[in-house]
Scaffold this motif. Structure first.
Motif, PDB file in Angstrom:
ATOM      1  N   VAL A 135       0.867  -1.166   0.000  1.00 45.02           N
ATOM      2  CA  VAL A 135       0.000   0.000   0.000  1.00 45.02           C
ATOM      3  C   VAL A 135       0.904   1.216   0.000  1.00 45.02           C
ATOM      4  N   LEU A 136       0.599   2.194  -0.854  1.00 41.51           N
ATOM      5  CA  LEU A 136       1.503   3.336  -1.001  1.00 41.51           C
ATOM      6  C   LEU A 136       0.725   4.630  -1.147  1.00 41.51           C
ATOM      7  N   SER A 137       1.424   5.730  -0.889  1.00 44.35           N
ATOM      8  CA  SER A 137       0.914   7.065  -1.145  1.00 44.35           C
ATOM      9  C   SER A 137       2.086   7.940  -1.577  1.00 44.35           C
ATOM     10  N   HIS A 138       1.783   9.206  -1.861  1.00 45.76           N
ATOM     11  CA  HIS A 138       2.825  10.086  -2.401  1.00 45.76           C
ATOM     12  C   HIS A 138       2.719  11.464  -1.768  1.00 45.76           C
ATOM     13  N   LEU A 139       3.865  12.012  -1.376  1.00 44.39           N
ATOM     14  CA  LEU A 139       3.903  13.323  -0.725  1.00 44.39           C
ATOM     15  C   LEU A 139       3.785  14.449  -1.759  1.00 44.39           C
ATOM     16  N   ALA A 140       2.988  15.442  -1.428  1.00 40.65           N
ATOM     17  CA  ALA A 140       2.828  16.594  -2.305  1.00 40.65           C
ATOM     18  C   ALA A 140       3.945  17.616  -2.125  1.00 40.65           C
ATOM     19  N   CYS A 141       4.496  17.723  -0.906  1.00 38.31           N
ATOM     20  CA  CYS A 141       5.454  18.789  -0.587  1.00 38.31           C
ATOM     21  C   CYS A 141       6.713  18.237   0.055  1.00 38.31           C
ATOM     22  N   GLY A 142       7.078  17.019  -0.298  1.00 39.92           N
ATOM     23  CA  GLY A 142       8.269  16.420   0.297  1.00 39.92           C
ATOM     24  C   GLY A 142       9.538  17.191   0.020  1.00 39.92           C
ATOM     25  N   ASP A 143       9.580  17.935  -1.104  1.00 43.03           N
ATOM     26  CA  ASP A 143      10.777  18.712  -1.420  1.00 43.03           C
ATOM     27  C   ASP A 143      10.907  19.974  -0.578  1.00 43.03           C
ATOM     28  N   PHE A 164      -3.988  -1.921   6.966  1.00 44.46           N
ATOM     29  CA  PHE A 164      -3.536  -3.023   6.123  1.00 44.46           C
ATOM     30  C   PHE A 164      -2.365  -3.739   6.798  1.00 44.46           C
ATOM     31  N   GLU A 165      -2.544  -4.106   8.031  1.00 39.92           N
ATOM     32  CA  GLU A 165      -1.506  -4.768   8.811  1.00 39.92           C
ATOM     33  C   GLU A 165      -1.055  -6.051   8.110  1.00 39.92           C
ATOM     34  N   GLY A 166       0.248  -6.243   8.080  1.00 38.77           N
ATOM     35  CA  GLY A 166       0.815  -7.416   7.418  1.00 38.77           C
ATOM     36  C   GLY A 166       1.134  -7.195   5.959  1.00 38.77           C
ATOM     37  N   ILE A 167       0.758  -6.033   5.407  1.00 37.83           N
ATOM     38  CA  ILE A 167       1.063  -5.671   4.026  1.00 37.83           C
ATOM     39  C   ILE A 167       2.082  -4.536   4.045  1.00 37.83           C
ATOM     40  N   GLU A 168       3.103  -4.635   3.233  1.00 38.74           N
ATOM     41  CA  GLU A 168       4.147  -3.611   3.216  1.00 38.74           C
ATOM     42  C   GLU A 168       3.578  -2.262   2.804  1.00 38.74           C
ATOM     43  N   SER A 169       4.242  -1.186   3.252  1.00 37.08           N
ATOM     44  CA  SER A 169       3.776   0.169   2.974  1.00 37.08           C
ATOM     45  C   SER A 169       4.936   1.036   2.499  1.00 37.08           C
ATOM     46  N   SER A 170       4.587   2.066   1.699  1.00 37.92           N
ATOM     47  CA  SER A 170       5.606   2.943   1.108  1.00 37.92           C
ATOM     48  C   SER A 170       5.031   4.338   0.931  1.00 37.92           C
ATOM     49  N   LEU A 171       5.740   5.336   1.424  1.00 37.13           N
ATOM     50  CA  LEU A 171       5.317   6.737   1.309  1.00 37.13           C
ATOM     51  C   LEU A 171       6.369   7.607   0.634  1.00 37.13           C
ATOM     52  N   ALA A 172       7.641   7.323   0.859  1.00 31.83           N
ATOM     53  CA  ALA A 172       8.706   8.256   0.499  1.00 31.83           C
ATOM     54  C   ALA A 172       9.285   7.982  -0.876  1.00 31.83           C
ATOM     55  N   ALA A 173       9.274   9.002  -1.737  1.00 29.58           N
ATOM     56  CA  ALA A 173      10.098   9.022  -2.937  1.00 29.58           C
ATOM     57  C   ALA A 173      11.445   9.652  -2.555  1.00 29.58           C
ATOM     58  N   SER A 174      12.148  10.275  -3.486  1.00 33.17           N
ATOM     59  CA  SER A 174      13.461  10.834  -3.149  1.00 33.17           C
ATOM     60  C   SER A 174      13.374  11.824  -2.003  1.00 33.17           C
ATOM     61  N   ALA A 175      12.511  12.835  -2.161  1.00 28.20           N
ATOM     62  CA  ALA A 175      12.432  13.886  -1.150  1.00 28.20           C
ATOM     63  C   ALA A 175      11.995  13.330   0.194  1.00 28.20           C
ATOM     64  N   GLY A 176      11.014  12.434   0.187  1.00 27.40           N
ATOM     65  CA  GLY A 176      10.545  11.856   1.430  1.00 27.40           C
ATOM     66  C   GLY A 176      11.600  11.048   2.144  1.00 27.40           C
TER      67      GLY A 176
END
Length: 388
Positions: A172-180, A201-213
């Motif tokens: 499960v993933l999302s994306h930061l609008a202002c990470g830079d 979503f316990e037990g499922i990997e998660s991801s939020l950070a691209a480069s800036a994050g």
């Protein structure tokens, strides 16, 4: 970093090309390893969408795979199909998800769709009901208002005990609008929202950070980081020194060096008037090659950056663009260079170790991403092999 290359490994086509692109694959691998170190306990993916940010998905993908990347992100299924031949054991996520007519690519090339809407979710459910279990990822919108399921819909899905067993999200993933912008309060708001989703979503990997994050620190890393621009040597965070190694150098051949007198004008629209007798170098690059018209030295009112225009680098000197960048040609003022320092057939650096791509981009009122992904088809490419 000087992009020094053993001339014995250069082709005749590269040595004579009107436009040249040198890609340092060792620097690419080192940058990915740097981002992996910064990711701490999280695994580190590699984003290779848009033909690996303009540098070539085949060479970049193979290099990053050798460097240790085992998770990749592309934008569309065709990119994933190409990458599969260079990253045979990797998970390849397709950020745009899927739509009717392309679902076969996900099974044929073992790609993971990133489900980004209720419509995609319903279609994927029907696909796996027919074809059987296949992994997917879920994109949840935490405030960007681009792609992604609404948070309430994602939470309802997490609690839906009736969802079929063949529906198997692995991320499960999302994306930061202002990470830079590390000072933006929106980073904390999105982090709080995403934590709620990740916990559901316990037990499922998660991801939020691209480069800036990734640069924002461990709170943003979760299980998997997704660096892109930083791997290619670009700036990920505003207002701080870029710690990444430059990866690419773009050069254009000088076709002619000409004398011009004070009072004469240069290029379309006669917008630049020479204030002194000048020497002008005419280089074989223009906006057809992604060298943006907004880099012009004069006559581009839309730029609005307060910057006079971009520079090239030749014979140890910065040389300004004069007049408008045209489709195939750009004019540089080389008057201040020593006599005979530049001749027809020499190359001017457009960006690279001496001219960071982000500095050039700022001259056009844009970002390094656009400079890299907009590279045209006329560049002859040379790849400096990486060392594992």
């Amino acid at each position: 970093m000087t992009f020094d290359v053993d001339p014995d490994f250069l082709t005749d086509e590269f040595l004579a090309a009107p436009l040249r692109l040198t890609v340092d694959l060792q620097a690419l691998a080192d940058n990915w390893r740097d981002m992996a170190r910064r990711s701490g306990s999280a695994r580190t993916a590699a984003v290779v969408k848009a033909d690996a940010y303009g540098l070539g998905i085949e060479d970049a993908g193979a290099t990053l795979y050798r460097a240790g990347a085992r998770d990749f992100f592309v934008a569309v299924p065709s990119e994933g199909a190409t990458l599969r031949g260079y990253a045979p054991e990797a998970r390849i996520f397709v950020l745009s998800g899927l739509w009717p007519g392309v679902e076969h690519l996900f099974f044929e090339h073992d790609l993971v769709p990133v489900i980004a809407s209720e419509e995609q979710l319903a279609f994927w459910m029907s696909v796996v009901a027919e074809r059987g279990d296949h992994p997917c990822a879920l994109h949840v919108d935490t405030g960007f208002n681009r792609l992604g399921l609404l948070i309430d819909d994602a939470l309802a899905l997490a609690d839906d005990v009736s969802r079929p067993a063949s529906f198997s999200p692995v991320l499960v993933l999302s994306h930061l609008a202002c990470g830079d912008d590390p000072t933006s309060p929106m980073n904390a708001q999105q982090l709080q929202a995403f934590r709620q989703v990740a916990e559901a979503f316990e037990g499922i990997e998660s991801s939020l950070a691209a480069s800036a994050g990734t640069f924002l620190g461990p709170d943003f890393h979760f299980d998997l980081t997704r660096p892109g621009i930083a791997v290619y040597g670009g700036e990920a965070v505003h207002g701080v020194a870029n710690p990444m190694r430059p990866v690419v150098k773009a050069e254009a051949r000088i076709l002619q060096v000409r004398e011009a007198r004070a009072g004469e004008t240069v290029s379309y629209g006669a917008t630049h008037v020479l204030t002194r007798d000048s020497r002008l170098a005419i280089a074989s690059v223009g906006y057809a090659d992604g060298y943006l018209r907004n880099l012009s030295g004069a006559g581009v009112p839309l730029r609005g950056t307060g910057i006079a225009g971009a520079y090239g680098f030749i014979a140890g000197h910065l040389v300004p663009i004069v007049g408008r960048v045209t489709m195939d040609l750009t004019i540089f003022d080389v008057t201040d260079l020593p006599a005979n320092a530049v001749s027809a057939g020499d190359y001017v650096e457009l960006f690279g170790a001496n001219l960071p791509v982000d500095e050039v981009a700022r001259s056009a009122g844009t970002i390094g991403y656009e400079m890299l992904t907009g590279l045209g088809l006329r560049y002859e490419r040379h790849y400096i092999d990486s060392i594992d």
